[in-house]
Design a protein around this motif. Structure first.
Motif, PDB file in Angstrom:
ATOM      1  N   THR A  29       0.847  -1.190   0.000  1.00 56.84           N
ATOM      2  CA  THR A  29       0.000   0.000   0.000  1.00 56.84           C
ATOM      3  C   THR A  29       0.882   1.238   0.000  1.00 56.84           C
ATOM      4  O   THR A  29       2.092   1.155   0.227  1.00 56.84           O
ATOM      5  CB  THR A  29      -0.921   0.014   1.246  1.00 56.84           C
ATOM      6  OG1 THR A  29      -0.117  -0.008   2.429  1.00 56.84           O
ATOM      7  CG2 THR A  29      -1.870  -1.176   1.247  1.00 56.84           C
ATOM      8  N   VAL A  30       0.245   2.385  -0.231  1.00 54.78           N
ATOM      9  CA  VAL A  30       0.975   3.655  -0.271  1.00 54.78           C
ATOM     10  C   VAL A  30       0.874   4.317   1.101  1.00 54.78           C
ATOM     11  O   VAL A  30      -0.227   4.602   1.583  1.00 54.78           O
ATOM     12  CB  VAL A  30       0.402   4.596  -1.359  1.00 54.78           C
ATOM     13  CG1 VAL A  30       1.186   5.898  -1.406  1.00 54.78           C
ATOM     14  CG2 VAL A  30       0.416   3.902  -2.713  1.00 54.78           C
ATOM     15  N   ALA A  31       2.025   4.563   1.723  1.00 55.67           N
ATOM     16  CA  ALA A  31       2.094   5.181   3.049  1.00 55.67           C
ATOM     17  C   ALA A  31       1.863   6.694   2.947  1.00 55.67           C
ATOM     18  O   ALA A  31       1.942   7.269   1.857  1.00 55.67           O
ATOM     19  CB  ALA A  31       3.453   4.882   3.680  1.00 55.67           C
ATOM     20  N   PRO A  32       1.600   7.353   4.080  1.00 51.20           N
ATOM     21  CA  PRO A  32       1.372   8.805   4.052  1.00 51.20           C
ATOM     22  C   PRO A  32       2.531   9.607   3.457  1.00 51.20           C
ATOM     23  O   PRO A  32       2.314  10.652   2.845  1.00 51.20           O
ATOM     24  CB  PRO A  32       1.177   9.168   5.527  1.00 51.20           C
ATOM     25  CG  PRO A  32       0.709   7.910   6.170  1.00 51.20           C
ATOM     26  CD  PRO A  32       1.391   6.799   5.419  1.00 51.20           C
ATOM     27  N   ASP A  33       3.755   9.115   3.603  1.00 48.93           N
ATOM     28  CA  ASP A  33       4.917   9.838   3.059  1.00 48.93           C
ATOM     29  C   ASP A  33       5.197   9.460   1.604  1.00 48.93           C
ATOM     30  O   ASP A  33       6.256   9.767   1.072  1.00 48.93           O
ATOM     31  CB  ASP A  33       6.143   9.592   3.925  1.00 48.93           C
ATOM     32  CG  ASP A  33       6.610   8.142   3.908  1.00 48.93           C
ATOM     33  OD1 ASP A  33       5.948   7.291   3.257  1.00 48.93           O
ATOM     34  OD2 ASP A  33       7.629   7.840   4.543  1.00 48.93           O
ATOM     35  N   ALA A  62      -5.273   1.709   7.192  1.00 50.55           N
ATOM     36  CA  ALA A  62      -5.215   3.176   7.182  1.00 50.55           C
ATOM     37  C   ALA A  62      -4.740   3.687   5.827  1.00 50.55           C
ATOM     38  O   ALA A  62      -5.288   4.658   5.291  1.00 50.55           O
ATOM     39  CB  ALA A  62      -4.290   3.669   8.297  1.00 50.55           C
ATOM     40  N   ASN A  63      -3.733   3.016   5.263  1.00 48.31           N
ATOM     41  CA  ASN A  63      -3.211   3.447   3.966  1.00 48.31           C
ATOM     42  C   ASN A  63      -4.265   3.322   2.862  1.00 48.31           C
ATOM     43  O   ASN A  63      -4.430   4.227   2.045  1.00 48.31           O
ATOM     44  CB  ASN A  63      -1.967   2.637   3.591  1.00 48.31           C
ATOM     45  CG  ASN A  63      -0.770   2.976   4.440  1.00 48.31           C
ATOM     46  OD1 ASN A  63      -0.743   4.004   5.125  1.00 48.31           O
ATOM     47  ND2 ASN A  63       0.236   2.119   4.411  1.00 48.31           N
TER      48      ASN A  63
END
Length: 91
Positions: A29-33, A62-63
Protein backbone atom coordinates in the motif's frame (compact mmCIF):
# COMPACT_ATOMS: atom_id res chain seq x y z
CA UNK A 1 15.51 -23.80 -21.34
CA UNK A 2 14.70 -20.95 -18.91
CA UNK A 3 12.61 -18.08 -20.21
CA UNK A 4 13.57 -14.44 -19.76
CA UNK A 5 11.50 -12.61 -17.15
CA UNK A 6 9.86 -10.21 -19.59
CA UNK A 7 8.37 -13.05 -21.64
CA UNK A 8 6.82 -15.03 -18.79
CA UNK A 9 3.04 -14.83 -18.79
CA UNK A 10 0.11 -16.94 -17.65
CA UNK A 11 -3.03 -17.49 -19.66
CA UNK A 12 -6.31 -16.52 -17.94
CA UNK A 13 -7.07 -20.17 -17.05
CA UNK A 14 -3.52 -20.63 -15.67
CA UNK A 15 -3.84 -17.46 -13.59
CA UNK A 16 -7.23 -18.50 -12.19
CA UNK A 17 -5.89 -21.94 -11.26
CA UNK A 18 -2.78 -20.39 -9.70
CA UNK A 19 -4.73 -17.85 -7.62
CA UNK A 20 -7.16 -20.55 -6.51
CA UNK A 21 -4.30 -22.72 -5.23
CA UNK A 22 -3.12 -20.40 -2.47
CA UNK A 23 -4.55 -18.30 0.35
CA UNK A 24 -1.80 -15.83 1.25
CA UNK A 25 -0.46 -12.80 -0.58
CA UNK A 26 1.83 -9.85 0.01
CA UNK A 27 -0.10 -6.59 -0.07
CA UNK A 28 1.69 -3.31 -0.81
CA UNK A 29 0.00 0.00 0.00
CA UNK A 30 0.97 3.65 -0.27
CA UNK A 31 2.09 5.18 3.05
CA UNK A 32 1.37 8.80 4.05
CA UNK A 33 4.92 9.84 3.06
CA UNK A 34 4.34 8.29 -0.43
CA UNK A 35 6.60 5.38 0.49
CA UNK A 36 5.29 1.82 0.49
CA UNK A 37 4.12 -0.53 3.20
CA UNK A 38 3.85 -4.30 2.87
CA UNK A 39 1.89 -6.92 4.80
CA UNK A 40 1.26 -10.64 4.47
CA UNK A 41 -2.50 -11.10 4.13
CA UNK A 42 -4.84 -14.08 3.84
CA UNK A 43 -7.08 -13.91 0.77
CA UNK A 44 -9.91 -15.67 -1.02
CA UNK A 45 -10.20 -16.00 -4.81
CA UNK A 46 -13.73 -16.69 -6.07
CA UNK A 47 -12.70 -17.33 -9.68
CA UNK A 48 -13.05 -13.67 -10.66
CA UNK A 49 -11.87 -11.45 -7.81
CA UNK A 50 -9.38 -11.54 -4.95
CA UNK A 51 -10.81 -10.62 -1.54
CA UNK A 52 -8.89 -9.86 1.62
CA UNK A 53 -9.80 -8.38 4.99
CA UNK A 54 -7.63 -6.18 7.19
CA UNK A 55 -8.05 -5.29 10.84
CA UNK A 56 -9.02 -1.62 11.22
CA UNK A 57 -6.02 -0.78 13.42
CA UNK A 58 -3.39 -1.82 10.83
CA UNK A 59 -1.21 0.47 8.75
CA UNK A 60 -2.40 -1.24 5.59
CA UNK A 61 -6.05 -0.46 6.42
CA UNK A 62 -5.22 3.18 7.18
CA UNK A 63 -3.21 3.45 3.97
CA UNK A 64 -6.01 1.99 1.80
CA UNK A 65 -8.57 4.23 3.51
CA UNK A 66 -6.49 7.20 2.41
CA UNK A 67 -5.19 5.95 -0.97
CA UNK A 68 -6.92 3.07 -2.77
CA UNK A 69 -3.88 2.08 -4.89
CA UNK A 70 -2.54 -1.38 -4.01
CA UNK A 71 -0.31 -4.07 -5.45
CA UNK A 72 -0.56 -7.74 -4.45
CA UNK A 73 1.83 -10.61 -5.13
CA UNK A 74 0.99 -14.29 -4.83
CA UNK A 75 4.07 -16.49 -5.06
CA UNK A 76 4.98 -20.16 -5.01
CA UNK A 77 8.57 -21.26 -4.54
CA UNK A 78 10.07 -24.00 -6.64
CA UNK A 79 13.21 -26.01 -6.13
CA UNK A 80 15.16 -23.57 -8.31
CA UNK A 81 14.82 -19.96 -9.42
CA UNK A 82 13.29 -21.05 -12.72
CA UNK A 83 10.62 -23.12 -10.96
CA UNK A 84 9.26 -20.11 -9.03
CA UNK A 85 5.86 -18.76 -10.07
CA UNK A 86 4.20 -15.53 -9.08
CA UNK A 87 1.29 -13.32 -10.04
CA UNK A 88 1.19 -9.58 -9.50
CA UNK A 89 -2.18 -7.86 -9.23
CA UNK A 90 -2.75 -4.15 -8.87
CA UNK A 91 -5.58 -1.71 -8.73
Amino acid sequence: MPREHFSITMTDPELRTFLGSFNRLVLATVAPDEGTWGDAVAYHFDGERVYFRLPVQTKSHANISRDKRVCCVVESSGSSYYDNKAAMLHG
